[in-house]
Design a protein around this motif. Structure first.
Motif, PDB file in Angstrom:
ATOM      1  N   ALA A   1       4.951   9.646  37.694  1.00 40.55           N
ATOM      2  CA  ALA A   1       4.258   8.899  36.642  1.00 40.55           C
ATOM      3  C   ALA A   1       2.968   9.593  36.248  1.00 40.55           C
ATOM      4  O   ALA A   1       2.613   9.692  35.069  1.00 40.55           O
TER       5      ALA A   1
ATOM      6  N   ILE B   1       3.004   0.663  28.205  1.00 39.15           N
ATOM      7  CA  ILE B   1       4.437   0.592  28.464  1.00 39.15           C
ATOM      8  C   ILE B   1       4.821   1.090  29.847  1.00 39.15           C
ATOM      9  O   ILE B   1       5.978   1.035  30.227  1.00 39.15           O
ATOM     10  N   THR B   2       3.852   1.585  30.615  1.00 42.97           N
ATOM     11  CA  THR B   2       4.185   2.034  31.961  1.00 42.97           C
ATOM     12  C   THR B   2       4.022   0.903  32.963  1.00 42.97           C
ATOM     13  O   THR B   2       3.191   0.011  32.785  1.00 42.97           O
ATOM     14  N   SER B   3       4.812   0.958  34.030  1.00 45.21           N
ATOM     15  CA  SER B   3       4.740  -0.087  35.056  1.00 45.21           C
ATOM     16  C   SER B   3       3.638   0.184  36.066  1.00 45.21           C
ATOM     17  O   SER B   3       3.371  -0.643  36.935  1.00 45.21           O
TER      18      SER B   3
ATOM     19  N   ARG C   1      14.733   7.351  33.333  1.00 44.38           N
ATOM     20  CA  ARG C   1      13.880   6.166  33.336  1.00 44.38           C
ATOM     21  C   ARG C   1      13.665   5.645  31.926  1.00 44.38           C
ATOM     22  O   ARG C   1      13.444   6.411  30.989  1.00 44.38           O
ATOM     23  N   ARG C   2      13.695   4.329  31.775  1.00 39.89           N
ATOM     24  CA  ARG C   2      13.408   3.712  30.488  1.00 39.89           C
ATOM     25  C   ARG C   2      11.968   4.011  30.058  1.00 39.89           C
ATOM     26  O   ARG C   2      11.684   4.207  28.879  1.00 39.89           O
ATOM     27  N   ASP C   3      11.053   4.040  31.061  1.00 42.16           N
ATOM     28  CA  ASP C   3       9.654   4.320  30.736  1.00 42.16           C
ATOM     29  C   ASP C   3       9.477   5.715  30.153  1.00 42.16           C
ATOM     30  O   ASP C   3       8.626   5.939  29.290  1.00 42.16           O
ATOM     31  N   ASP C   4      10.286   6.687  30.619  1.00 42.51           N
ATOM     32  CA  ASP C   4      10.199   8.033  30.065  1.00 42.51           C
ATOM     33  C   ASP C   4      10.598   8.045  28.592  1.00 42.51           C
ATOM     34  O   ASP C   4       9.986   8.729  27.765  1.00 42.51           O
TER      35      ASP C   4
ATOM     36  N   ARG D   1      10.279   5.559  26.570  1.00 42.48           N
ATOM     37  CA  ARG D   1       9.187   4.924  25.831  1.00 42.48           C
ATOM     38  C   ARG D   1       8.024   5.896  25.601  1.00 42.48           C
ATOM     39  O   ARG D   1       7.416   5.941  24.520  1.00 42.48           O
TER      40      ARG D   1
END
Length: 749
Positions: free
Chosen positions: A158, A37-39, A313-316, A318
């Motif tokens: 990240a 799920i991370t970019s 962040r959306r990734d956080d 997730r």
């Protein structure tokens, strides 16, 4: 659940989830989810250089399907070399592993080179593994230094987040100390996300209870309880995943109206704003709310927050979802353990209360109030005693407590609980009835605690008892097990006081029985007789020990010493019946064994309880110098021969009386001489213990009996009792009864 899930209606007020995320999440599955799920491109490799995990992004950067199983130095080398290098036998990382940012070159599957910016650091968990996060440097072509710094900062963030979350997963495997586990997890989440603090709420039936915080939250006001729907938690439950929340500045209209009770918050997932009560706000400007699911229901809520507003962040979100899924099983276990421990502690209090009630026969109203107060303290509530009038009106009972409640309550007894009888015990939550909610609102207006339970007990210690167990609405409502605890405490007190009253009545009846069957030794010519009885406790009212000496025709006598099991009315009534029956049998001229056998049948039909007796029954024929006896389960009598200064043990034994129908009884016989002394005693003598716990025993008794008999009959029993007192430090554990007969005239007169 898909990341674009939306709800078409206002969130449900139930914490049951309509979507199943499953259970039994494993560490590899959680790790794979985090990597995907991370970019960024992410690789985890061992100290040998072999890739253990990688996400699709990393493989895509190099144009391959998978990197797992390959050595890092096969496809990655320092940027300064600008070309591939041969792989050596011993792995040496071709880049720094201290967390610093550096550039490397990687071989693409099309034969070309890919320039990468990476950060690599060792994972602080067993195994000496490394986490590498990378981003193509080609993205920086033509960019200014500001963009470069932004990318490096992003890469560092990240790296820190993935490394921290990975550590949480690895370090929680097979952890046995649940309390320490979640303390560490909350602190790690705060550090990983560089947050101000982290909160953990566990779900109850109608809200969320604060069960853990990081140390950084000690000086900040944190809501201890959230009623379902009071805050933003329902929006996280409805979304089924972590949501990002921002606290908005007060609007001008609110400032003008001085409306500081509500604040507006923004749900960044839906761009919707909502008004939330200030009391339900977390002390953060920016927050990520993470619901924890287990078996299709929310069991907890993790809140990660920042004191100052920041971009989330959306990734956080997730990543935190991944952590929550992994920790759900451990959290469910912790929740179960907390309930079990809480219930066990409350059950222990009820048991100790029962023991306390059993040790005392009388209680005052102050005693009862203190026990109720102590019970309320066990569940962190305040005890407010109430008066109940004959017509069911309730008012505050005047006490020395400094509380502001005065006068009558706005509700009646019948409105708060339904009673089938005036003596029924009832305990109800104030939140469960209309009248209870009315009372709660009135209590709030009075400026006192308004959340808790109403308990009606009935009549105790000449007073009609009812009380309130209250806590502030800042805390959670009473749980079902706490309501049940109050009911159990009230029932235990009520039953205990009834038992105490019954014991007092039994004591009076037993005392009357004892007075009616006084132990006495009739005067028999030719026999010096003495008897003694000593209670083990100063407040004992009657025991089962008894003795008698009955004068019979023909220069004969019957001596009886018995011990009926138990105390109280049953023992006293059985003792009276046994003594009366044996007296009748003796006058019928029956031998001792026949007397005991007849008594056994009588007792089996007389007592409805499992009461039995041990007996010594002896018929003395002074004219013939004979003693015929039956010792039915009783300690053996002692016969001191004055002439030879020796002691005989009368050891012909039979079974106890009143226990079994088919019991065998037999007579023993012994010659007696003038000046001989017979000692009868109960087992309280030989079973007396010294402070070290050692029995007085038969040998010590025989030696003491022989010694004291040689000193003379007068006062012999008192001297024996003094010997026992010295041995036990005046702490007898059982009642003691002794009878001494000295034969002063033997033969025809």
């Amino acid at each position: 659940m898909s990341e674009d899930f939306q709800t078409d209606s206002y969130p449900s007020t139930s914490i049951e989830r309509a979507y199943s995320v499953g259970s039994g999440i494993t560490a590899p599955a959680t790790l794979a989810r985090m990597l995907d799920i991370t970019s960024n491109g992410v690789i985890v490799f061992a100290s040998t250089g072999v890739v253990l995990f990688s996400n699709e992004r990393a493989a895509h950067m190099l144009g391959v399907r998978s990197l797992i199983g390959r050595r890092v130095d096969e496809f990655m080398y320092p940027a300064q070399s600008l070309g591939s290098q041969a792989t050596v036998a011993t792995f040496v990382p071709p880049f720094a592993t201290d967390g610093s940012t550096c550039s490397v070159v990687a071989r693409h599957s099309n034969g070309g080179d890919v320039f990468l910016t990476i950060r690599c650091d060792e994972i602080s968990a067993p195994g000496n593994n490394y986490l590498l996060i990378m981003e193509p440097s080609s993205l920086l072509a033509g960019s200014g230094n500001e963009q470069t710094n932004e990318l490096v900062s992003e890469l560092r963030g990240a790296n820190r987040r993935l490394s921290g979350v990975l550590n949480i997963v690895l370090e929680t495997l097979d952890w046995s100390d649940v309390a320490t586990l979640f303390t560490n997890v909350l602190e790690q989440l705060r550090d990983t996300m560089e947050a101000t603090g982290t909160l953990l709420y566990l779900a109850e039936s109608d809200g969320l209870v604060l069960r853990g915080t990081t140390a950084s939250m000690e000086t900040l006001r944190v809501p201890k309880y959230l009623s379902l729907g009071e805050g933003m938690e329902l929006h996280a439950i409805a979304a089924g995943k972590a949501i990002r929340v921002q606290l908005l500045s007060p609007e001008k209209e609110d400032l003008r109206a001085q409306n500081f009770h509500m604040r507006r918050v923004l749900n960044e997932e839906t761009n919707e704003t909502f008004s939330i009560s200030v009391r339900a706000l977390f002390p953060f400007a920016s927050s990520i709310l993470v619901p924890v699911w287990f078996a299709e229901r929310v069991i907890a809520l993790i809140v990660v927050g920042w004191e100052r507003s920041r971009s989330l962040r959306r990734d956080d979100a997730r990543l935190l979802d991944s952590v929550a899924q992994y920790l759900s099983v451990q959290l469910m276990g912790a929740l179960t353990d907390l309930r079990t421990q809480h219930r066990a502690r409350l059950d222990g209090f009820v048991s100790s209360l029962h023991d306390r009630m059993s040790d005392k026969d009388s209680f005052t109203g102050a005693d009862v109030g203190e026990m109720f107060r102590s019970a309320c303290e066990q569940i962190e509530t305040r005890f407010i005693p109430l008066e109940v009038s004959e017509d069911g009106m309730l008012s505050v009972y005047p006490t020395n407590d400094a509380h502001r409640l005065i006068g009558s309550l706005p509700v009646q007894l019948s409105e708060l609980c339904e009673l089938s009888s005036i003596d029924e015990v009832a305990a109800t939550s104030l939140m469960s009835t209309v009248a209870g909610n009315k009372l709660s609102a009135w209590l709030e207006d009075q400026g006192v605690e308004n959340r808790g339970a109403f308990v009606y007990v009935g009549t105790l210690a000449k007073k009609n008892w009812a009380y309130l167990a209250l806590r502030s609405d800042e805390y959670e409502p009473l749980e079902d097990i706490e309501i049940a605890f109050l009911r159990n405490v009230s029932t235990t007190l009520k039953d205990g006081l009834a038992s105490a009253k019954a014991r007092t009545n039994d004591k009076r009846i037993a005392q009357a029985l004892q007075l009616g069957m006084r132990n006495e030794l009739q005067k028999v010519e030719g026999i010096f007789a003495d008897g003694i009885y000593s209670s083990a406790t100063a407040d004992a009212f009657v025991g089962g020990d008894f003795y008698d000496l009955i004068r019979l025709p023909g220069h004969r006598a019957c001596v009886i010493l018995g011990d009926v099991s138990g105390h109280g009315v049953e023992a006293a009534s059985v003792s009276a019946a046994v003594k009366t029956a044996l007296g009748a049998y003796a006058w019928q001229g029956l031998n001792p064994a026949r007397m005991v056998r007849t008594l056994n049948r009588f007792l089996l039909g007389f007592s409805r309880l499992e009461t039995f007796a041990t007996l010594f029954v002896g018929v003395i024929d002074l004219a013939r110098g004979k003693l015929t006896y039956c010792s039915a389960g009783h300690p053996p009598a002692l016969l001191v021969r004055t002439g030879t200064q020796t002691l005989d043990v009368l050891d012909v034994q039979s079974g106890v009386v009143g226990a079994f129908e088919e019991m065998s009884y037999r007579d023993g016989q012994v010659n007696i001489g003038q000046g001989d002394t017979l000692l009868l005693y109960t087992d309280g003598v030989t079973e007396a213990r010294n402070p070290e716990g050692v029995f007085f025993g038969e040998r010590n008794l025989q030696e003491a009996t022989l010694r004291e008999a040689m000193r003379g009959s007068e006062g012999m029993l008192n001297r024996l009792l003094e010997t026992l007192d010295r041995y036990t430090a005046r702490r007898l554990e059982d009642d003691v009864a002794m009878v001494e007969l000295t034969f002063t005239q033997i033969g025809e007169q």
